[in-house]
Scaffold this active site. Structure first.
Site, PDB file in Angstrom:
ATOM      1  N   ASP A 126       0.820  -1.209   0.000  1.00 39.61           N
ATOM      2  CA  ASP A 126       0.000   0.000   0.000  1.00 39.61           C
ATOM      3  C   ASP A 126       0.859   1.267   0.000  1.00 39.61           C
ATOM      4  OD1 ASP A 126      -2.483   1.275   0.010  1.00 39.61           O
ATOM      5  OD2 ASP A 126      -3.306  -0.148   1.445  1.00 39.61           O
ATOM      6  N   ASP A 183     -10.056   3.125  -4.104  1.00 44.42           N
ATOM      7  CA  ASP A 183     -10.724   1.954  -3.524  1.00 44.42           C
ATOM      8  C   ASP A 183     -12.148   1.765  -4.048  1.00 44.42           C
ATOM      9  OD1 ASP A 183      -8.429   1.886  -2.068  1.00 44.42           O
ATOM     10  OD2 ASP A 183      -9.421   1.695  -0.125  1.00 44.42           O
TER      11      ASP A 183
HETATM   12  C1  GLA Z   1      -6.059   1.042   1.235  1.00 41.03           C
HETATM   13  C2  GLA Z   1      -6.143   0.043   0.078  1.00 41.03           C
HETATM   14  C3  GLA Z   1      -7.255  -0.950   0.356  1.00 41.03           C
HETATM   15  C4  GLA Z   1      -6.983  -1.670   1.662  1.00 41.03           C
HETATM   16  C5  GLA Z   1      -6.807  -0.676   2.790  1.00 41.03           C
HETATM   17  C6  GLA Z   1      -6.311  -1.327   4.075  1.00 41.03           C
HETATM   18  O1  GLA Z   1      -7.181   1.845   1.310  1.00 41.03           O
HETATM   19  O2  GLA Z   1      -6.358   0.726  -1.136  1.00 41.03           O
HETATM   20  O3  GLA Z   1      -7.371  -1.875  -0.709  1.00 41.03           O
HETATM   21  O4  GLA Z   1      -5.830  -2.462   1.514  1.00 41.03           O
HETATM   22  O5  GLA Z   1      -5.866   0.354   2.456  1.00 41.03           O
HETATM   23  O6  GLA Z   1      -6.142  -0.418   5.120  1.00 41.03           O
END
Ligand code: GLA
Length: 379
Positions: A126, A183
């Protein structure tokens, strides 16, 4: 390590977020085998954020949460492997993960070695809490290099959401897939917006480092961590078909221990999966007459062996559409004497042999049609 097809599997985040533990992972592994998901190609079981203790150990290593994973991660990995699956985990290029657990910045080689020791096969990485004086490409290169030298094949899944022009540098980092957008959440709007955003990235998509449109929401029906309104089964079908047409990784996000028959029918449709996993891995292109209003997508993709995948995706909210597909726009003109035989990949039906143009019956709002077309001699 070279990754030749978009990875397929399951990830804990969309439904469970921090509600993860050893039992859930074992039950999920069992369900992936028993429901046929593994056989259909979903081979990675990935634990996302929230698996670690908040502090590293005295030796600098990350420590799995002692309550959630009382037997450690190696034991979890062993169980997942014993079911024939591959095991994935999560970390972050910054000081902390997005949920505030230890990140890998300045610990890249220690963490890669630890993951290798535990038997990890896939690392989602991430982009939260990164030091602002560090450039994104360097953060991913640090982990890319650490993984490439850790002594184990680990698929490197970059997750910087397309930020900082990720598309321009990601292929230089060693990543095997990269999140091209923000996301997903369990709403039609999210599916719609991620789809439209993806058109900006088609040129960077390709074998070895795949564009990742984010984990699937198929079958969530408004339950779980990224739940919003939920979608109808028809809309989930459209979502799954679009991800397959674009050749995105297919990482399931619902609770696979409790899937409805309709969810299984979608996720286990091998003909549609084959469009996603097609060996040639060519980009889709626009081939219909409705492109101007952008809300009706008519897309085609040349498949290995000469067949063509053709999809109609009605992104409009309230009206059906009935676009036609002109074969000229597929590179097939009448003078060739060739026609196309269409098979509907959702009903399994033969949709007939057509010459020059094909106009299927109307597609409802938020619905789709997906075909495999085969070249035949015109009668
Ligand atoms: C980010 C990523 C998600 C997930 C969250 C976890 O938002 O884009 O896919 O992995 O972190 O905290």
């Amino acid at each position: 390590m070279i990754v030749r097809k978009p990875p397929m599997g399951w990830n804990s985040w969309n439904t469970f977020a921090s509600n993860i533990d050893e039992n859930l992972i074992k039950e999920t592994a069992d369900a992936m085998v028993e429901t046929g998901l593994l056989d259909a190609g979903y081979e990675y079981l990935v634990i996302d954020d929230c698996w670690a203790e908040r502090e590293r150990g005295r030796d600098g290593r990350m420590v799995p949460d002692r309550v959630k994973f009382p037997h450690g991660m190696k034991a979890v990995a062993d169980y997942v492997h014993s079911r024939g699956l591959k095991f994935g985990m999560y970390s972050c290029a910054g000081h902390m993960t997005c949920a505030g657990y230890p990140g890998s910045f300045d610990y890249e080689f220690i963490d890669a070695a630890t993951f290798a020791e535990w038997g990890v096969d896939y690392l989602k990485y991430d982009y939260c809490f990164r030091p602002m004086n560090q450039q994104g490409h360097l953060l991913y290169k640090r982990m890319g290099l650490a993984l490439a030298n850790c002594g184990r094949d680990i698929c490197f899944s970059a997750c910087s959401w397309g930020a900082d022009q990720t598309n321009e540098w990601i292929k230089s980092t060693g990543a095997h897939l990269w999140r091209s957008t923000g996301d997903i959440n369990d709403s039609w709007k999210s599916v719609h917006d991620l789809t439209m955003a993806q058109f900006g990235y088609l040129a960077t998509n390709g074998q070895g480092c795949f564009n990742d449109m984010d984990m699937l929401i198929v079958g969530m029906h408004g339950k779980g961590n990224v739940a919003v309104t939920g979608l109808s089964d028809e809309e989930y079908k459209t979502h799954f078909s679009i991800w397959s047409m674009f050749g995105s990784p297919l990482m399931i996000g619902c609770d696979v221990r409790n899937m409805s028959d309709e969810t299984k029918n979608i996720l286990l449709n091998r003909e549609v999966i084959a469009i996603d996993q097609d060996e040639a891995y060519r980009q889709p292109f626009v081939c219909g007459n409705h492109w101007n209003n952008r809300e009706v997508l008519v897309l085609a993709k040349f498949l290995e062996g000469g067949d063509i995948a053709v999809g109609i995706f009605n992104m409009m909210d309230d009206s059906p559409c009935d676009p036609f597909i002109s074969f000229d726009s597929l590179g097939l003109n009448r003078a060739t004497g060739k026609a196309l035989r269409f098979t509907d990949l959702w009903t399994g039906e033969d949709a007939g042999v057509h010459r020059g143009v094909f106009r299927p019956a109307a597609t409802p709002a938020h619905g789709c049609k997906l075909y495999r077309a085969k070249l035949v001699d015109a009668e």
